[in-house]
Enzyme design. Structure first.
Site, PDB file in Angstrom:
ATOM      1  N   ARG A 178       0.818  -1.218   0.000  1.00 27.04           N
ATOM      2  CA  ARG A 178       0.000   0.000   0.000  1.00 27.04           C
ATOM      3  C   ARG A 178       0.852   1.268   0.000  1.00 27.04           C
ATOM      4  NH1 ARG A 178      -4.834  -1.833   4.241  1.00 27.04           N
ATOM      5  NH2 ARG A 178      -5.975  -3.102   2.730  1.00 27.04           N
ATOM      6  N   LYS A 184     -18.567 -17.204   2.966  1.00 25.95           N
ATOM      7  CA  LYS A 184     -19.952 -16.919   3.346  1.00 25.95           C
ATOM      8  C   LYS A 184     -20.735 -16.174   2.266  1.00 25.95           C
ATOM      9  CE  LYS A 184     -18.979 -16.742   8.311  1.00 25.95           C
ATOM     10  NZ  LYS A 184     -19.031 -15.910   9.530  1.00 25.95           N
ATOM     11  N   GLY A 238      -8.663  -8.498  -1.150  1.00 25.47           N
ATOM     12  CA  GLY A 238      -8.871  -9.557  -0.164  1.00 25.47           C
ATOM     13  C   GLY A 238      -7.961 -10.757  -0.346  1.00 25.47           C
ATOM     14  N   GLY A 286     -13.120  -4.777   0.855  1.00 23.66           N
ATOM     15  CA  GLY A 286     -14.488  -4.343   1.134  1.00 23.66           C
ATOM     16  C   GLY A 286     -14.970  -3.299   0.159  1.00 23.66           C
TER      17      GLY A 286
END
Length: 394
Positions: A39, A198, A351, A374
């Site tokens: 980053r 999920k 992710g 996200g």
């Protein structure tokens, strides 16, 4: 989506101006030292461009989830890392607002780079407090957001300051917007691979992409919720029973819009997560759990990907951290890397997918690897992110 970036500003717009730049320096630290600088490196082009145009640069970021001021979450190690490992020299400031900070920045000259202390040391940051945002804005003449990873948060430093300063995107933010927008208006055939554990965390993106894709590939532990909703045996595999109806709705929607849905037809199973070896099966035994996709499923996925002109991938195919269950994820990464060389647009939505690509050493073989897990998911859901909405339109 067309937002103004720093490239749309002239040299005179930047020269001798103070520019508040929201970066994402929320990087992992080990024993107080930076252990992954991805980053930081991603932010350097924007910083260098502003520096080359004689702007004074004030970097603002968060680190972790501190409860008040906590030295463990200080950004000083980030400043030290930049000074030691890049050609940018950063002056670290021990706060992010206040008269003392304002005077130190004012005393600086064009081309200087300052890094403010962790903005989340103040609870007003996450509350998007108007007064706090105004105090941050007093440090600069212009605002640049280059922190896509936090663009889905309406915080003072990501959205609030744009109410007080002209707001533009940095190069990283611009790249994220451009590539992820291609996934919402793609060259066809368009294939999306959505993995992870999920359905509950990916309902929005699944429902949005099923209407846009030619083929939607389901991977990871989500697979077993889909299979159970179809009445298939899943043994002891992870299942979200509360989302069985949601899985059915997505499958029915896919059928109604002529989207091909690929759900694993064979599996790598084991008695437990700690098993050193998996077994290839088509029907999951009652005493086993599924941890990866099998060879038949990989072949089916490959066949679809070879037709694609645009591919989005978010989430692994299995428990890729364990060698026994990494093959499905690794093979998908290799197939996508081969497509990149043929001009196919391949976008990785942040992710765990990024970690999977790094694991097989293929990070330079994709069109775009998002820096925000996200944020990229919400973007792919079709949600307008607060940090992007706040930027000036072209």
């Amino acid at each position: 989506m067309s937002k103004m970036s720093i490239k749309d500003l002239s040299k005179s717009d930047l020269e001798n101006k103070s520019v508040l730049v929201r970066v994402d320096f929320n990087v992992p630290l080990k024993d107080g030292l930076v252990s992954d600088d991805t980053r930081i490196i991603s932010a350097l082009p924007t910083i260098k461009y502003l520096k080359d145009n004689n702007a004074k640069i004030i970097l603002v970021s968060h680190l972790g989830r501190p409860k008040g001021k906590d030295t463990k979450n200080s950004l000083k190690p980030i400043a030290d890392y930049i000074n030691a490992n890049t050609d940018i020299k950063v002056t670290f400031l021990d706060d992010c607002i206040g008269d003392n900070i304002e005077s130190q920045i004012k005393a600086g000259k064009s081309g200087d780079v300052f890094l403010l202390e962790n903005v989340r040391f103040y609870p007003e940051e996450e509350k998007n407090n108007k007064d706090f945002a105004e105090k941050l804005s007093k440090l600069a003449d212009l605002y640049v957001n280059d922190a896509f990873g936090t663009a889905h948060r309406a915080h003072a430093s990501t959205e609030g300051v744009a109410n007080f300063l002209p707001a533009y995107s940095g190069f990283l933010m611009e790249k994220e917007i451009n590539f992820l927008s291609k996934a919402l208006n793609p060259d066809k055939p368009f294939v999306a691979i959505i993995g992870g554990s999920k359905i509950s965390s990916k309902i929005g993106v699944l429902k949005n992409l099923v209407e846009k894709t030619d083929t939607l590939i389901i991977g990871g532990a989500m697979t077993y919720t889909f299979l159970k909703s179809m009445g298939q045996s899943v043994g002891k595999s992870l299942v979200e029973d509360d989302y069985l109806e949601t899985a059915k709705e997505i499958m029915e929607k896919a059928k109604s819009v002529n989207c091909k849905l690929i759900i694993a037809s064979d599996h790598i199973v084991a008695e437990s997560f700690d098993s050193e070896k998996g077994e290839l099966v088509e029907i999951i035994p009652d005493n086993m759990s599924g941890f990866d996709i099998g060879t038949k499923t990989i072949a089916e996925i490959k066949e679809e990907l070879l037709k694609a002109k645009t591919v989005v991938w978010n989430g692994p195919m299995g428990v890729f951290e364990k060698p026994a269950f990494a093959n499905g994820t690794n093979e998908v990464a290799r197939i996508l890397a081969s497509l990149h060389d043929k001009g196919v647009i391949t976008i990785v939505g942040g992710g765990d997918s990024v970690a999977a690509i790094e694991q097989v050493g293929l990070t330079d073989k994709f069109s775009h690897i998002s820096t925000g897990g996200g944020a990229s998911l919400e973007f792919l859901e079709g949600i307008e992110l607060p940090g992007i909405k706040a930027l000036k339109d072209k």
